[in-house]
Design a protein around this motif. Sequence first.
Motif, PDB file in Angstrom:
ATOM      1  N   LYS A   1       0.887  -5.667  13.165  1.00 54.19           N
ATOM      2  CA  LYS A   1      -0.193  -4.866  14.002  1.00 54.19           C
ATOM      3  C   LYS A   1      -0.505  -5.986  15.159  1.00 54.19           C
ATOM      4  O   LYS A   1      -0.883  -7.005  14.742  1.00 54.19           O
TER       5      LYS A   1
ATOM      6  N   THR B   1      -0.824  -6.503   7.879  1.00 55.74           N
ATOM      7  CA  THR B   1      -0.783  -5.162   8.389  1.00 55.74           C
ATOM      8  C   THR B   1       0.248  -4.899   9.322  1.00 55.74           C
ATOM      9  O   THR B   1       0.252  -5.615  10.188  1.00 55.74           O
TER      10      THR B   1
ATOM     11  N   THR C   1       0.475  -1.925   4.467  1.00 55.53           N
ATOM     12  CA  THR C   1      -0.297  -3.187   4.049  1.00 55.53           C
ATOM     13  C   THR C   1       0.318  -3.978   2.946  1.00 55.53           C
ATOM     14  O   THR C   1       0.790  -3.284   1.954  1.00 55.53           O
ATOM     15  N   TYR C   2       0.599  -5.133   3.195  1.00 52.56           N
ATOM     16  CA  TYR C   2       1.238  -6.110   2.026  1.00 52.56           C
ATOM     17  C   TYR C   2       0.200  -7.162   1.889  1.00 52.56           C
ATOM     18  O   TYR C   2      -0.205  -7.889   2.890  1.00 52.56           O
ATOM     19  N   THR C   3       0.020  -7.325   0.676  1.00 50.76           N
ATOM     20  CA  THR C   3      -0.806  -8.506   0.009  1.00 50.76           C
ATOM     21  C   THR C   3       0.045  -9.543  -0.681  1.00 50.76           C
ATOM     22  O   THR C   3       0.898  -9.100  -1.573  1.00 50.76           O
TER      23      THR C   3
ATOM     24  N   VAL D   1      -2.914 -11.100   3.645  1.00 50.88           N
ATOM     25  CA  VAL D   1      -2.711  -9.819   3.773  1.00 50.88           C
ATOM     26  C   VAL D   1      -2.204  -9.301   5.137  1.00 50.88           C
ATOM     27  O   VAL D   1      -2.673  -9.970   6.336  1.00 50.88           O
TER      28      VAL D   1
ATOM     29  N   SER E   1       0.828  -1.280  -0.087  1.00 48.90           N
ATOM     30  CA  SER E   1       0.096   0.176  -0.097  1.00 48.90           C
ATOM     31  C   SER E   1       0.945   1.420  -0.093  1.00 48.90           C
ATOM     32  O   SER E   1       1.881   1.339   0.471  1.00 48.90           O
TER      33      SER E   1
ATOM     34  N   GLY F   1      -2.365  -8.842  13.012  1.00 50.95           N
ATOM     35  CA  GLY F   1      -2.507  -8.129  11.630  1.00 50.95           C
ATOM     36  C   GLY F   1      -2.205  -8.989  10.453  1.00 50.95           C
ATOM     37  O   GLY F   1      -1.156  -8.716   9.572  1.00 50.95           O
TER      38      GLY F   1
END
Length: 574
Positions: A166, A194, A119-121, A192, A114, A182
């Motif tokens: 997170k 966070t 945020t890593y997807t 995903v 992101s 997260g």
Amino acid sequence: MKKRNLLLLLAMSLVLSVFLAACGNKEKEEGTEKPADKGDDQATEQSKEEESGEPDAEQVLNLIESAAIPSVDSAIVEDAVGFNVLNNVNEGLYRLNLDNVAEPAMAAEEAEVSEDGLTYTFKLRDAKWSDGSEVTAHDFVFAWQRAIDPATGSPYGPFMMSGVIKNATAISEEKMDKSELGVVAEDDKTLVVTLERPVPYFLSLMSFGTFYPQKEEFVTEKGDAYATNSDNLLYNGPFILTEWDGTGDSWVYKKNEHYWDAENVKLDTINVDVVKDSATAVKLYNDGKKDRAGVSGDLALQYASHEEAVHQPETSVFYFKFNQERNGEKTPLANVNIRKAIAKAFEKNDLAEVVLANGSEPANFLVPKDFAYDENGTDFREISGEHLVYDAEEAKEYWQKGLEELGVTELELEILGGDTELSKKMDEYFKSQLEGNLEGLTIKLKEVPFAVRLELDGNQDYDIQVSGWGPDFQDPISFMDLFVTDGTNNLMSYSNPEYDALIESTKNELALDPAARYEAFAKAEKILLEEDAAIAPIYQRGLIQLHKPYFKGLAVHPFGADYSYKWAYISGKE
């Protein structure tokens, strides 16, 4: 390109992107290999750019480890041997390649990040466990939640995740449930993650063993038997582990036919035996029974110029840990003058050149040489300087002052060390030096197997411990974060608020100011060593390995796991 220059470029790029490294507990038995910076030309013999030939013989490799496997549970592993095994039988979202760059592994492609960096997807590739079932995003969620869960007692989970993923800190402190970590599986192939804050090194972190997946159904079914032997484990890496009964001194790797990249794995079998004695290891090597063997002491002097000797500089640093509280009581080592006396009372040059004789160098520092560089390419060692240099006369002054403050004229202290041949030689050297220079000091030696030492360290049941650390990432914080108050790797009751504040500043307000950040690290190192003598540096390790010329393709890593056998093969064996 020399590997040294490659690592320098990598280090500078990481610094420029504020490569804040979290570090995990990787205390190692001396003799357990933890390769580091490959600055020596000989040490690059195994790099892919110098390899030649094709597999042309039986693809069976015979190796030595100097300690048994304490665990292969990714939530529990905390030692060099365990991480080395884990790295070769399992795999995370990313893996360090032959150039020590993290690249997608279980992840099918580079992560989508992101704009705010929080945020890593990850999209997972089609990969299978060794039982033929699919590796899914849910396996990562389960494994990470298990590693951060206080009930698991993971030594690495809280250390690697807190302040990074997170809610990890709150979960580790039992203020939130593990389900609030997260990390979410949007579907079987979409993970995903966070973060608490932007973490520039996060993708490299994804190659680390603590972040490997685990299949919930399998772990739950096995219960307390999970990871107790090779049959009670699942594998998603290049090899599977066999013939390991959970306590024995030998095991075997077999090629994992279910591995997604099996076509690039050339070795069929790797036989490993634990050999603690260097002379025995060398004999096995010379007899053709082993393909690689470490040498030290007199043997290192003898074999230093051998045509099959590989000189391997390292980034591992060894030191005395001074335990200030044992069994609920303050120890004499809570006295700073006693600590300073011991830290300055043993000659490090003779230890490195005569006892070790393997390319190791005296260390008057914690963060190693040729490891971390600022944005101008300056080695951190040039910024921070040397501390706790050997000085017998000064040591005697500190000693007498400390004894007076304690109201005694003599002390008996125990040194906890390993049970390998080299460890015992070192311990005898320390005993001779310390008793000879510090009148009234009696040193008792406690030499135990590696797994026992890990237990004693975890229970903080020792006086002085010969300990070591190899970095998990290429940044000073990989070492400096070890000794913050109540840190999971502190385990010696050291605490200094000023030190804590400096380390915290490198993660927050100084994160985008590399020069100021390095100055903070330098100030912290001076407090830890020069002012408090919380630990006493001993040496930065080097290794001499006898390595058969037909053994090719070994990936030697300067941080994280020691070796990857994924690309290794046999070629030119008569």
